[in-house]
Design a protein around this motif. Sequence first.
Motif, PDB file in Angstrom:
ATOM      1  N   TYR A 133      47.481  29.588  59.610  1.00 54.06           N
ATOM      2  CA  TYR A 133      46.532  28.548  60.011  1.00 54.06           C
ATOM      3  C   TYR A 133      47.337  27.379  60.576  1.00 54.06           C
ATOM      4  O   TYR A 133      48.426  27.083  60.089  1.00 54.06           O
ATOM      5  N   ARG A 134      46.758  26.682  61.580  1.00 51.58           N
ATOM      6  CA  ARG A 134      47.523  25.644  62.278  1.00 51.58           C
ATOM      7  C   ARG A 134      46.618  24.477  62.661  1.00 51.58           C
ATOM      8  O   ARG A 134      45.488  24.672  63.094  1.00 51.58           O
ATOM      9  N   ALA A 135      47.163  23.250  62.500  1.00 49.50           N
ATOM     10  CA  ALA A 135      46.489  22.035  62.978  1.00 49.50           C
ATOM     11  C   ALA A 135      47.559  21.112  63.543  1.00 49.50           C
ATOM     12  O   ALA A 135      48.688  21.084  63.055  1.00 49.50           O
ATOM     13  N   VAL A 136      47.195  20.357  64.576  1.00 47.50           N
ATOM     14  CA  VAL A 136      48.118  19.391  65.181  1.00 47.50           C
ATOM     15  C   VAL A 136      47.404  18.048  65.283  1.00 47.50           C
ATOM     16  O   VAL A 136      46.298  17.962  65.800  1.00 47.50           O
ATOM     17  N   THR A 137      48.045  17.007  64.743  1.00 43.77           N
ATOM     18  CA  THR A 137      47.535  15.646  64.821  1.00 43.77           C
ATOM     19  C   THR A 137      48.695  14.752  65.242  1.00 43.77           C
ATOM     20  O   THR A 137      49.744  14.769  64.608  1.00 43.77           O
ATOM     21  N   ARG A 138      48.509  14.000  66.298  1.00 42.03           N
ATOM     22  CA  ARG A 138      49.551  13.058  66.777  1.00 42.03           C
ATOM     23  C   ARG A 138      50.906  13.732  66.923  1.00 42.03           C
ATOM     24  O   ARG A 138      51.931  13.189  66.534  1.00 42.03           O
ATOM     25  N   LEU A 139      50.900  14.927  67.478  1.00 45.41           N
ATOM     26  CA  LEU A 139      52.112  15.722  67.737  1.00 45.41           C
ATOM     27  C   LEU A 139      52.843  16.145  66.458  1.00 45.41           C
ATOM     28  O   LEU A 139      54.010  16.496  66.491  1.00 45.41           O
ATOM     29  N   ILE A 140      52.125  16.133  65.337  1.00 51.09           N
ATOM     30  CA  ILE A 140      52.680  16.657  64.093  1.00 51.09           C
ATOM     31  C   ILE A 140      51.892  17.923  63.757  1.00 51.09           C
ATOM     32  O   ILE A 140      50.675  17.872  63.586  1.00 51.09           O
ATOM     33  N   GLU A 141      52.605  19.035  63.718  1.00 45.62           N
ATOM     34  CA  GLU A 141      51.980  20.326  63.469  1.00 45.62           C
ATOM     35  C   GLU A 141      52.095  20.693  61.993  1.00 45.62           C
ATOM     36  O   GLU A 141      53.154  20.529  61.392  1.00 45.62           O
ATOM     37  N   VAL A 142      50.989  21.181  61.440  1.00 40.06           N
ATOM     38  CA  VAL A 142      50.973  21.670  60.060  1.00 40.06           C
ATOM     39  C   VAL A 142      50.499  23.121  60.112  1.00 40.06           C
ATOM     40  O   VAL A 142      49.411  23.399  60.631  1.00 40.06           O
ATOM     41  N   THR A 143      51.335  24.043  59.602  1.00 41.06           N
ATOM     42  CA  THR A 143      50.918  25.438  59.507  1.00 41.06           C
ATOM     43  C   THR A 143      50.894  25.837  58.038  1.00 41.06           C
ATOM     44  O   THR A 143      51.672  25.328  57.225  1.00 41.06           O
ATOM     45  N   VAL A 144      49.980  26.747  57.720  1.00 40.41           N
ATOM     46  CA  VAL A 144      49.807  27.207  56.335  1.00 40.41           C
ATOM     47  C   VAL A 144      49.758  28.721  56.314  1.00 40.41           C
ATOM     48  O   VAL A 144      49.055  29.337  57.135  1.00 40.41           O
ATOM     49  N   GLU A 145      50.476  29.299  55.361  1.00 37.22           N
ATOM     50  CA  GLU A 145      50.449  30.749  55.133  1.00 37.22           C
ATOM     51  C   GLU A 145      50.122  30.983  53.666  1.00 37.22           C
ATOM     52  O   GLU A 145      50.982  30.826  52.799  1.00 37.22           O
ATOM     53  N   PRO A 146      48.841  31.320  53.341  1.00 43.76           N
ATOM     54  CA  PRO A 146      48.483  31.590  51.944  1.00 43.76           C
ATOM     55  C   PRO A 146      48.873  33.013  51.543  1.00 43.76           C
ATOM     56  O   PRO A 146      48.959  33.906  52.388  1.00 43.76           O
ATOM     57  N   ASN A 147      49.092  33.212  50.240  1.00 43.39           N
ATOM     58  CA  ASN A 147      49.505  34.513  49.733  1.00 43.39           C
ATOM     59  C   ASN A 147      48.915  34.725  48.341  1.00 43.39           C
ATOM     60  O   ASN A 147      49.235  33.961  47.429  1.00 43.39           O
ATOM     61  N   PHE A 148      48.064  35.739  48.187  1.00 46.93           N
ATOM     62  CA  PHE A 148      47.495  36.054  46.880  1.00 46.93           C
ATOM     63  C   PHE A 148      48.599  36.606  45.981  1.00 46.93           C
ATOM     64  O   PHE A 148      49.428  37.399  46.406  1.00 46.93           O
ATOM     65  N   MET A 149      48.611  36.175  44.727  1.00 44.04           N
ATOM     66  CA  MET A 149      49.658  36.585  43.787  1.00 44.04           C
ATOM     67  C   MET A 149      49.027  37.368  42.621  1.00 44.04           C
ATOM     68  O   MET A 149      48.648  36.774  41.609  1.00 44.04           O
ATOM     69  N   PRO A 150      48.939  38.687  42.738  1.00 40.86           N
ATOM     70  CA  PRO A 150      48.314  39.481  41.679  1.00 40.86           C
ATOM     71  C   PRO A 150      49.058  39.387  40.351  1.00 40.86           C
ATOM     72  O   PRO A 150      48.440  39.451  39.288  1.00 40.86           O
ATOM     73  N   GLU A 151      50.374  39.188  40.407  1.00 39.09           N
ATOM     74  CA  GLU A 151      51.169  39.102  39.174  1.00 39.09           C
ATOM     75  C   GLU A 151      50.863  37.852  38.359  1.00 39.09           C
ATOM     76  O   GLU A 151      51.158  37.793  37.168  1.00 39.09           O
ATOM     77  N   ARG A 152      50.265  36.840  38.966  1.00 38.60           N
ATOM     78  CA  ARG A 152      49.889  35.612  38.261  1.00 38.60           C
ATOM     79  C   ARG A 152      48.375  35.505  38.086  1.00 38.60           C
ATOM     80  O   ARG A 152      47.870  34.468  37.673  1.00 38.60           O
ATOM     81  N   SER A 153      47.667  36.574  38.431  1.00 43.76           N
ATOM     82  CA  SER A 153      46.206  36.589  38.363  1.00 43.76           C
ATOM     83  C   SER A 153      45.745  37.570  37.294  1.00 43.76           C
ATOM     84  O   SER A 153      46.469  38.499  36.933  1.00 43.76           O
ATOM     85  N   SER A 154      44.528  37.353  36.800  1.00 43.65           N
ATOM     86  CA  SER A 154      43.912  38.260  35.835  1.00 43.65           C
ATOM     87  C   SER A 154      42.433  38.367  36.173  1.00 43.65           C
ATOM     88  O   SER A 154      41.645  37.468  35.856  1.00 43.65           O
ATOM     89  N   VAL A 155      42.067  39.473  36.829  1.00 44.49           N
ATOM     90  CA  VAL A 155      40.677  39.680  37.224  1.00 44.49           C
ATOM     91  C   VAL A 155      39.781  39.669  35.990  1.00 44.49           C
ATOM     92  O   VAL A 155      38.705  39.076  35.997  1.00 44.49           O
ATOM     93  N   ASP A 156      40.234  40.307  34.904  1.00 41.29           N
ATOM     94  CA  ASP A 156      39.442  40.382  33.671  1.00 41.29           C
ATOM     95  C   ASP A 156      39.130  39.005  33.095  1.00 41.29           C
ATOM     96  O   ASP A 156      38.083  38.796  32.505  1.00 41.29           O
ATOM     97  N   LYS A 157      40.062  38.069  33.247  1.00 38.76           N
ATOM     98  CA  LYS A 157      39.888  36.721  32.695  1.00 38.76           C
ATOM     99  C   LYS A 157      39.318  35.739  33.721  1.00 38.76           C
ATOM    100  O   LYS A 157      39.178  34.557  33.432  1.00 38.76           O
ATOM    101  N   GLY A 158      39.047  36.220  34.933  1.00 41.17           N
ATOM    102  CA  GLY A 158      38.533  35.326  35.969  1.00 41.17           C
ATOM    103  C   GLY A 158      39.547  34.286  36.404  1.00 41.17           C
ATOM    104  O   GLY A 158      39.214  33.134  36.636  1.00 41.17           O
ATOM    105  N   GLN A 159      40.808  34.713  36.503  1.00 42.89           N
ATOM    106  CA  GLN A 159      41.881  33.821  36.952  1.00 42.89           C
ATOM    107  C   GLN A 159      42.533  34.439  38.179  1.00 42.89           C
ATOM    108  O   GLN A 159      43.032  35.569  38.122  1.00 42.89           O
ATOM    109  N   PHE A 160      42.535  33.683  39.269  1.00 39.21           N
ATOM    110  CA  PHE A 160      43.102  34.152  40.528  1.00 39.21           C
ATOM    111  C   PHE A 160      44.070  33.084  41.018  1.00 39.21           C
ATOM    112  O   PHE A 160      43.761  31.896  40.962  1.00 39.21           O
ATOM    113  N   PHE A 161      45.229  33.504  41.504  1.00 40.21           N
ATOM    114  CA  PHE A 161      46.266  32.535  41.877  1.00 40.21           C
ATOM    115  C   PHE A 161      46.826  32.862  43.259  1.00 40.21           C
ATOM    116  O   PHE A 161      47.096  34.023  43.566  1.00 40.21           O
TER     117      PHE A 161
END
Length: 130
Positions: free
Chosen positions: A2-30
């Motif tokens: 994902y990318r946004a540019v404001t006043r010639l400053i670019e911000v990019t984001v790359e999200p990543n689901f982490m199953p090792e820190r998540s617990s579907v049974d407990k309703g915790q997603f990271f």
Amino acid sequence: MYRAVTRLIEVTVEPNFMPERSSVDKGQFFWSYTIVITNSGNETVQLRTRHWIITDATGRKQEVRGEGVVGEQPVLAPGERFEYTSGVPLPTASGFMTGRYQMVNESGERFEIDVPTFSLDSPDNKRVLN
């Protein structure tokens, strides 16, 4: 990515689901997310504060405000970039985040730049198209 540019400053984001820190049974997603801030302008700027709006799949919003990012208030000269990784937990298998950074330039002018809205999706989450 994902990318946004404001006043010639670019911000990019790359999200990543982490199953090792998540617990579907407990309703915790990271997720981790890596953000790169690139100063393509001609003035030196400093990131002072952050403001996040985190929304889960039920529409519940959480706002987070604070100084800097990951304990830093990076200074970016023209052409420089700053990269960091952070994380976010949700009680649902999907959601999204959006935000803004408050910056200040060498003359003391404060201004905000956009962080692009990015999606947080568990690979197990079924998508429904309308």
